[in-house]
Design an enzyme around this catalytic site. Structure first.
Site, PDB file in Angstrom:
ATOM      1  NE  ARG A 132      -1.044   2.269   3.108  1.00 46.42           N
ATOM      2  CZ  ARG A 132      -0.525   3.298   3.771  1.00 46.42           C
ATOM      3  NH1 ARG A 132      -0.477   4.490   3.206  1.00 46.42           N
ATOM      4  NH2 ARG A 132      -0.010   3.144   4.980  1.00 46.42           N
ATOM      5  CG  ASP A 133       3.568   4.185   2.821  1.00 48.70           C
ATOM      6  OD1 ASP A 133       3.800   4.950   1.867  1.00 48.70           O
ATOM      7  OD2 ASP A 133       3.742   4.506   3.994  1.00 48.70           O
ATOM      8  CB  CYS A 136       2.568  10.347   3.206  1.00 46.17           C
ATOM      9  SG  CYS A 136       0.985  11.194   3.397  1.00 46.17           S
ATOM     10  CG  HIS A 141       4.827   3.541   8.802  1.00 45.32           C
ATOM     11  ND1 HIS A 141       4.009   2.725   8.056  1.00 45.32           N
ATOM     12  CD2 HIS A 141       5.238   4.533   7.970  1.00 45.32           C
ATOM     13  CE1 HIS A 141       3.921   3.206   6.828  1.00 45.32           C
ATOM     14  NE2 HIS A 141       4.651   4.310   6.753  1.00 45.32           N
ATOM     15  CG  HIS A 172       8.045   7.404   5.338  1.00 44.75           C
ATOM     16  ND1 HIS A 172       7.710   6.914   4.103  1.00 44.75           N
ATOM     17  CD2 HIS A 172       6.913   7.310   6.085  1.00 44.75           C
ATOM     18  CE1 HIS A 172       6.437   6.556   4.091  1.00 44.75           C
ATOM     19  NE2 HIS A 172       5.933   6.783   5.289  1.00 44.75           N
ATOM     20  CG  ASN A 189       7.350   2.940   3.423  1.00 43.60           C
ATOM     21  OD1 ASN A 189       6.761   3.158   4.469  1.00 43.60           O
ATOM     22  ND2 ASN A 189       6.810   3.185   2.235  1.00 43.60           N
TER      23      ASN A 189
END
Length: 302
Positions: free
Chosen positions: A2-3, A229, A196, A198, A238
């Site tokens: 997803r990300d 994002c 999470h 980045h 990520n």
């Protein structure tokens, strides 16, 4: 997934997504966030999320290992209808980022997300709640740690134990990571914390290591270091899955995960997008495992 894919301009076909998810499931990673039930006009890459989840809902065992991001009640309803069994929902600690990402301020988002989480739990689904922009914001810059802990505390008070802190803007530092996760785990030792990170400013791996030091056991990452994002000031990829698995295996952890399979998916993604991707190990290959230190036991989750 997803990300990793949401900011890419070249839309990945459903058949390719299915093939990548199948290979990721076979690699032995614990959970895959396969997509998000969001407005397809705003995030075209996620337009086929319903079809993707319906495909895997029919396969024994696959449904339990897939999660989905939802931002609002409509997304949750779509997810439940498509057969998703685990939902990730979040609230940004930055009011500015919250409004850009969801159209709601932070306080309104907390109230609505908690109501959605209760509905998902009532439907028998698993729920993870996250605090986004937990370590800083591309718009507001500094985000007070007290605000992050207050939001996490409200999640815990409502009975939700799976709590993620997301470094949406990539501003986290290892000291900050230790401080915030340490405070949550001190207040709620039974919390299942996830991180999470980045790599916008090159600190994702260092921050993941710091989180592991204080007891975090779930790490959200993307193959080839893809992602970012689309509603933050500076988007960065990520924490890279295969690079992090390589680190774990160098430390004697998670040899049950097939690193070669992850490298294969990362290389396919690089070919598909036609450019060099941020990850390292898919280009250099891994250092052969030699044992290493087994601090904390073989319990890390990805």
């Amino acid at each position: 997934m997803r990300d990793g894919l949401q900011v890419e301009q070249a839309v990945v076909p459903l058949e390719t997504k299915i093939a990548w998810v199948e290979r990721l499931l076979a690699s032995g990673v614990d959970l895959i966030q396969a997509g998000s039930f969001v407005n397809p006009t705003l995030v075209p890459q996620m337009a086929d999320t319903d079809a993707l989840f319906r495909h895997f809902a029919a396969l024994p065992g696959a449904r339990a290992r897939l999660s989905a991001l939802v931002l609002n009640e409509k997304g949750l309803a779509r997810g439940l209808e498509a057969g998703a069994g685990y939902f990730c929902m979040g609230v940004s600690a930055s009011d500015t980022h919250s409004r850009k990402n969801t159209g709601m301020g932070t306080e309104e988002a907390i109230v609505r997300v908690l109501a959605m989480a209760r509905d998902a739990r009532g439907a028998g689904a698993g729920v993870q709640l996250s605090v986004q922009s937990a370590f800083g914001c591309g718009y507001e810059r500094h985000v007070p740690g007290s605000r992050v802990l207050e939001i996490a505390g409200r999640f815990l008070e409502d009975g939700f134990r799976a709590i993620s802190l997301a470094d949406t803007a990539g501003h986290a530092s290892p000291l900050q990571v230790r401080r915030l996760f340490g405070a949550i785990l001190h207040a709620a030792p039974d919390a299942a914390c996830a991180c999470h990170f980045h790599d916008t400013y090159g600190l994702a791996m260092a921050n993941a290591a710091a989180a592991m030091e204080v007891g975090v056991r779930s790490f959200e990452s993307a193959f080839a270091g893809l992602g970012g994002c689309p509603f933050t000031a500076v988007a960065g990829g990520n924490l890279c899955t295969e690079d992090f698995v390589h680190l774990l295996q160098r430390e004697g952890l998670r040899h049950d995960v097939d690193l070669d399979a992850l490298i294969g998916v990362a290389r396919e993604a690089e070919t598909f997008f036609g450019r060099a991707l941020p990850g390292v190990i898919h280009r250099t290959g891994p250092i052969p495992a030699t044992g290493g230190l087994k601090a904390g036991g073989d319990t890390s989750q990805m």
